[in-house]
Motif scaffolding. Structure first.
Motif, mmCIF file in Angstrom:
data_model
loop_
_atom_site.group_PDB
_atom_site.id
_atom_site.type_symbol
_atom_site.label_atom_id
_atom_site.label_comp_id
_atom_site.label_asym_id
_atom_site.label_seq_id
_atom_site.Cartn_x
_atom_site.Cartn_y
_atom_site.Cartn_z
ATOM 1 N N ASN A 13 8.181 -9.483 3.081
ATOM 2 C CA ASN A 13 7.792 -8.076 3.212
ATOM 3 C C ASN A 13 7.343 -7.488 1.869
ATOM 4 O OD1 ASN A 13 7.316 -5.710 4.679
ATOM 5 N ND2 ASN A 13 9.355 -4.894 4.218
ATOM 6 N N LYS A 14 6.557 -8.273 1.119
ATOM 7 C CA LYS A 14 6.049 -7.817 -0.185
ATOM 8 C C LYS A 14 4.521 -7.891 -0.167
ATOM 9 C CE LYS A 14 10.104 -9.473 -2.786
ATOM 10 N NZ LYS A 14 10.671 -8.183 -3.144
ATOM 11 N N ARG A 15 3.896 -6.870 0.419
ATOM 12 C CA ARG A 15 2.440 -6.897 0.538
ATOM 13 C C ARG A 15 1.770 -6.908 -0.834
ATOM 14 N NH1 ARG A 15 -1.924 -6.708 3.612
ATOM 15 N NH2 ARG A 15 -3.756 -5.603 2.817
ATOM 16 N N TRP A 16 2.301 -6.180 -1.789
ATOM 17 C CA TRP A 16 1.679 -6.124 -3.113
ATOM 18 C C TRP A 16 1.617 -7.515 -3.754
ATOM 19 C CZ3 TRP A 16 4.243 -7.756 -7.483
ATOM 20 C CH2 TRP A 16 5.628 -7.914 -7.376
ATOM 21 N N LEU A 17 2.658 -8.317 -3.508
ATOM 22 C CA LEU A 17 2.680 -9.665 -4.068
ATOM 23 C C LEU A 17 1.709 -10.568 -3.305
ATOM 24 C CD1 LEU A 17 4.153 -11.190 -6.335
ATOM 25 C CD2 LEU A 17 5.828 -11.937 -4.636
ATOM 26 N N SER B 35 -3.583 -13.381 -3.331
ATOM 27 C CA SER B 35 -4.925 -13.542 -2.771
ATOM 28 C C SER B 35 -6.007 -13.286 -3.810
ATOM 29 C CB SER B 35 -5.119 -12.591 -1.578
ATOM 30 O OG SER B 35 -4.340 -13.009 -0.488
ATOM 31 N N VAL C 24 -1.073 -9.558 -1.901
ATOM 32 C CA VAL C 24 -2.408 -9.183 -2.369
ATOM 33 C C VAL C 24 -2.677 -9.789 -3.745
ATOM 34 C CG1 VAL C 24 -3.848 -7.245 -3.121
ATOM 35 C CG2 VAL C 24 -2.536 -7.077 -0.988
ATOM 36 N N SER C 25 -1.671 -9.770 -4.610
ATOM 37 C CA SER C 25 -1.824 -10.355 -5.946
ATOM 38 C C SER C 25 -2.151 -11.843 -5.853
ATOM 39 C CB SER C 25 -0.538 -10.170 -6.765
ATOM 40 O OG SER C 25 -0.231 -8.800 -6.921
ATOM 41 N N GLN D 16 3.927 -11.804 2.835
ATOM 42 C CA GLN D 16 3.896 -10.508 3.516
ATOM 43 C C GLN D 16 4.859 -10.454 4.694
ATOM 44 O OE1 GLN D 16 0.225 -8.163 3.895
ATOM 45 N NE2 GLN D 16 0.423 -8.362 6.098
#
Length: 470
Positions: free
Chosen positions: A141-145, A150, A147-148, A137
């Motif tokens: 800067n890849k929040r979607w990744l 986690s 979250v994936s 993150q």
């Protein structure tokens, strides 16, 4: 349909596709090259950092506690059953390739643990938290990744692994002492709950006290067995080398089996690249206060897990006068070997070792997943309470469950975690190199290394106030 999907994914990742083996091999070679074989060049320095490693700031755990927490999770059934599987399917030569992958994995472990430190954050209680989700993150800067990653972590380390480790313990206790699974499962769950309810620092204190004793006892047993059978050691070492390169009568086919099984079991055991240990690394406040310190400490963890502890199991098996059939054998092969050395006491020793190894894994796995609650703003009383309750319930369920489906789900979660983590750390290689250069530049100037994110060019951004006062 869901079972089919999980089976297909696992086939690609772990089975015939063997994608993860190639990915983790690539990562080991990549970071060994980019860091100029740091695991060899700085081998002695890695050990020297143990001095002062028991000191910590109030926001974090000590480097030594982080090392022991990482070893708690690493040192599990893989060290006892996994080595036996490698030998039964790949012959004694599999041990050589297990050593090779451990040496390469040390560089990968260094890189991911450095990143866990660089991009660590403070949770709602002001304690340090870190791991792949945070460096994905903040660094990429890849929040979607993030979250994936986690989600996969919660499926694997958060829930499935707790059930599997409990099942391993209860099965071993039933086999050795005829204790019903439900009773032993209840006791294990209560004991684990008493530790994990104290949070990360309580888990770290437990690991700091138990892991060194556990390791010393196991290594001592292997040393005693080696000393008793010292005349057979040269022949054993010769067999490992010849078998590793297919120089015995079985030829190239045996070499292929040795490489495949040695690499596979080595990767499973030391977890380098899986993205699990950076959670322990990111929670530490190292001395000297620089991310590279923790990189070295966790690199040592890979060495101790595979080169030392897995080798001890291999010695115990290979020096035993038992028949290795060539069919897949796990913990029963280790038990047979110990019985050959210690008579009926061998079964009890292995049962005790499995219980202790697996129990420490249960406790450490909880800490790994809990570190990611902050990512979802769930690091509060309600979030922690809900997660802890679910974790303990999964442990209790695992004590008596048939775990085929859970194993498959856990394998998929771990495999996807690893793919995401390797992608991230390779992308963040410039940061690893820059931070490592900063550490050794300060050492060359006679300074005690101290990290500041404003003086080193890191990708993305670090959390404000963690590494600088601004």
């Amino acid at each position: 349909m869901f079972e089919q999907f999980v089976g297909t994914v696992n086939g690609v990742l772990w089975g015939h596709g063997q994608v993860l083996i190639y990915v983790l091999l690539f990562a080991g070679v990549w970071f060994s090259y980019k860091l100029n074989v740091i695991q060899i060049r700085q081998f002695c320095h890695m050990f020297s950092l143990l001095r002062g490693s028991n000191k910590a700031e109030k926001e974090g755990i000590s480097s030594f506690q982080a090392l022991c927490t990482g070893l708690s999770a690493r040192v599990g059934t893989g060290n006892l059953a996994g080595v036996a599987v490698a030998i039964s399917l790949g012959g004694s030569g599999a041990i050589f390739w297990m050593w090779v992958i451990a040496i390469l994995g040390m560089a990968t472990g260094f890189a991911e643990s450095v990143l866990g430190q660089v991009y660590k954050v403070r949770d709602s209680q002001g304690e340090f938290r870190g791991g792949p989700a945070y460096y994905i993150q903040l660094g990429l800067n890849k929040r979607w990744l993030a979250v994936s990653f986690s989600v996969c972590l919660f499926l694997g380390y958060g829930f499935s692994f707790s059930a599997m480790q409990t099942n391993t313990i209860t099965d071993a206790l039933r086999f050795a002492f005829d204790i019903p699974e439900l009773y032993s499962g209840l006791v294990i769950t209560i004991l684990a709950g008493s530790i994990i309810l104290g949070g990360l620092k309580a888990i770290a204190r437990f690991a700091e006290r138990v892991v060194p004793i556990m390791g010393i006892l196991f290594v001592s047993m292997a040393v005693i067995i080696t000393a008793v059978n010292i005349s057979d050691v040269p022949a054993m070492l010769k067999e490992i080398i010849l078998s590793a390169f297919g120089l015995q009568e079985a030829g190239a086919g045996a070499m292929g089996a040795a490489i495949k099984n040695g690499i596979q079991r080595g990767l499973y055991s030391n977890e380098a690249g899986a993205g699990s240990v950076p959670h322990a690394s990111g929670s530490a406040s190292p001395v000297p206060n620089h991310p590279v310190t923790q990189g070295y400490i966790q690199m040592l963890g890979v060495f101790l897990d595979t080169i030392v502890l897995c080798s001890c199991t291999a010695v115990i098996i290979l020096l035993a006068d038992i028949n290795i059939s060539g069919e897949m054998e796990g913990i029963r092969l280790t038990q047979s070997a110990m019985t050959a050395h210690l008579a009926t006491g061998g079964v009890y020793f292995v049962a005790a070792a499995i219980t202790l190894f697996a129990f420490t894994s249960v406790v450490a796995n909880f800490a790994y997943a809990e570190s990611n609650l902050h990512l979802f703003k769930l690091d509060n009383r309600v979030g922690r309470g809900l997660y802890t309750s679910l974790y303990l319930l999964m442990m209790l369920w695992g004590a008596t469950a048939t775990l085929k489906e859970v194993w498959s789900l856990a394998d998929m979660a771990l495999g996807l975690m690893t793919l995401v983590n390797i992608f991230a750390i390779v992308q963040l290689t410039p940061t690893v190199i820059a931070v490592n250069k900063d550490y050794h530049k300060q050492r060359a100037q006679g300074k005690e290394p101290k990290f500041s994110d404003t003086e080193v060019n890191v990708q993305g951004k670090c959390e404000l106030g963690v590494w600088s006062k601004e």
